[in-house]
Design an enzyme around this catalytic site. Structure first.
Site, PDB file in Angstrom:
ATOM      1  NE  ARG A   1      15.603  -1.117  12.756  1.00 18.62           N
ATOM      2  CZ  ARG A   1      16.642  -1.877  12.411  1.00 18.62           C
ATOM      3  NH1 ARG A   1      17.291  -1.667  11.287  1.00 18.62           N
ATOM      4  NH2 ARG A   1      17.047  -2.863  13.194  1.00 18.62           N
ATOM      5  CB  ILE A   2      11.686  -5.975  10.553  1.00 22.13           C
ATOM      6  CG1 ILE A   2      11.529  -5.874   9.034  1.00 22.13           C
ATOM      7  CG2 ILE A   2      10.996  -7.241  11.080  1.00 22.13           C
ATOM      8  CD1 ILE A   2      12.194  -6.980   8.259  1.00 22.13           C
TER       9      ILE A   2
ATOM     10  CG  ASN B   1       2.711  -0.299   8.039  1.00 19.70           C
ATOM     11  OD1 ASN B   1       3.288   0.798   8.101  1.00 19.70           O
ATOM     12  ND2 ASN B   1       3.017  -1.204   7.131  1.00 19.70           N
TER      13      ASN B   1
ATOM     14  CG  HIS C   1       2.423  -2.221   2.103  1.00 21.21           C
ATOM     15  ND1 HIS C   1       3.775  -2.303   2.330  1.00 21.21           N
ATOM     16  CD2 HIS C   1       2.198  -2.865   0.925  1.00 21.21           C
ATOM     17  CE1 HIS C   1       4.343  -2.975   1.353  1.00 21.21           C
ATOM     18  NE2 HIS C   1       3.412  -3.336   0.481  1.00 21.21           N
TER      19      HIS C   1
ATOM     20  CD  GLU D   1       2.305 -13.954   7.161  1.00 20.53           C
ATOM     21  OE1 GLU D   1       2.312 -14.084   5.948  1.00 20.53           O
ATOM     22  OE2 GLU D   1       1.451 -14.472   7.910  1.00 20.53           O
TER      23      GLU D   1
HETATM   24  C1  GRF Z   1       4.651   5.617   2.411  1.00 19.30           C
HETATM   25  O1  GRF Z   1       4.731   5.343   1.058  1.00 19.30           O
HETATM   26  C2  GRF Z   1       4.054   4.455   3.136  1.00 19.30           C
HETATM   27  O2  GRF Z   1       3.160   3.722   2.364  1.00 19.30           O
HETATM   28  C3  GRF Z   1       5.243   3.613   3.474  1.00 19.30           C
HETATM   29  O3  GRF Z   1       6.271   4.546   3.741  1.00 19.30           O
HETATM   30  C4  GRF Z   1       6.011   5.755   3.038  1.00 19.30           C
HETATM   31  C5  GRF Z   1       6.111   6.881   4.025  1.00 19.30           C
HETATM   32  O4  GRF Z   1       6.073   8.145   3.401  1.00 19.30           O
HETATM   33  N1  GRF Z   1       4.957   2.739   4.587  1.00 19.30           N
HETATM   34  P1  GRF Z   1       6.082   9.465   4.313  1.00 19.30           P
HETATM   35  O5  GRF Z   1       7.352   9.435   5.153  1.00 19.30           O
HETATM   36  O6  GRF Z   1       4.862   9.445   5.160  1.00 19.30           O
HETATM   37  O7  GRF Z   1       6.096  10.598   3.339  1.00 19.30           O
END
Ligand code: GRF
Length: 209
Positions: free
Chosen positions: A87-88, A103, A105, A139
């Site tokens: 979710r944003i 987070n 990514h 952002e």
């Molecule tokens: C991961 O690839 C992470 O980088 C992204 O969402 C995915 C989550 O995977 N933000 P999981 O639910 O922890 O297996």
């Protein structure tokens, strides 16, 4: 002791890595916007409190975020860890937790913000790929990066194998960064992070070549 809340929407393999790591902080709650998220089962198996707050039941992003915010306050969370939370977040929510929300990514930020990172890396023909742990700011995928896991893309890779390989790196670096924060090793600074007493202007990189 740092109290950690983990926000999830899906499988929760990163949550599992955090549960399995011997963190000096405590995961006090796992919150999902999706009732079917397997991450909730993982939390329950580890005897961690869970909350389901379905975004569909709220008239606006702000209203949903406000209920989440209250739950996080109820858990007295010090650190919010987004682990596949799809979710944003509203500006107000991000502001309230700024400097306290991480987070992960699946790309080497600032490259490939947003979705479908593995396929985009393949399409470009990049040699290196990986994942980034960063602070969350208003952002998208743009907050200060703390650590990156880096791998070399092989000729045999496709989007599925890359996703698997990046996930393994995620499970290595996310608990590591969370532990730095829990143990006070990492202190956020304007221009970088202090890592073992040294100011790093770039994220700390862990390479798997
Ligand atoms: C991961 O690839 C992470 O980088 C992204 O969402 C995915 C989550 O995977 N933000 P999981 O639910 O922890 O297996």
């Amino acid at each position: 002791m740092i109290k950690i809340a983990v926000l999830v929407s899906g499988n929760g393999s990163n949550l599992q890595a955090l549960i399995d790591a011997d963190l000096s902080g405590k995961i006090v709650g796992v919150l999902s916007n999706k009732p079917e998220a397997y991450a909730l089962t993982r939390a329950q198996q580890a005897k961690i409190a869970t909350a389901v707050i379905e975004h569909k039941q709220y008239p606006s992003r702000e209203a949903f975020d406000e209920v989440m915010h209250q739950q996080l306050l109820d858990w007295e969370a010090d650190l919010i860890v987004l682990a596949g939370f799809m979710r944003i977040l509203s500006k107000k929510f991000v502001k309230a937790w700024e400097g306290k929300m991480l987070n992960i990514h699946p790309s080497l930020l600032p490259h490939y913000k947003g979705m479908h990172t593995h396929q985009r890396v393949l399409n470009t023909g990049d040699i290196l790929h990986g994942c980034t742990v960063h602070y969350v700011t208003a952002e998208l995928d743009a907050g200060q990066a703390l650590a990156q896991g880096v791998l070399r893309v092989s000729h045999q890779d496709n989007a599925t194998t890359l996703a698997e390989r990046v996930h393994k790196l995620e499970h290595l670096i996310y608990p590591q960064v969370v532990e730095w924060i829990c143990s006070g090793t990492l202190q956020p600074a304007d221009t970088g992070v202090y890592y073992h007493g040294k100011l790093m202007h770039e994220p700390v990189q862990f390479c798997k070549f």
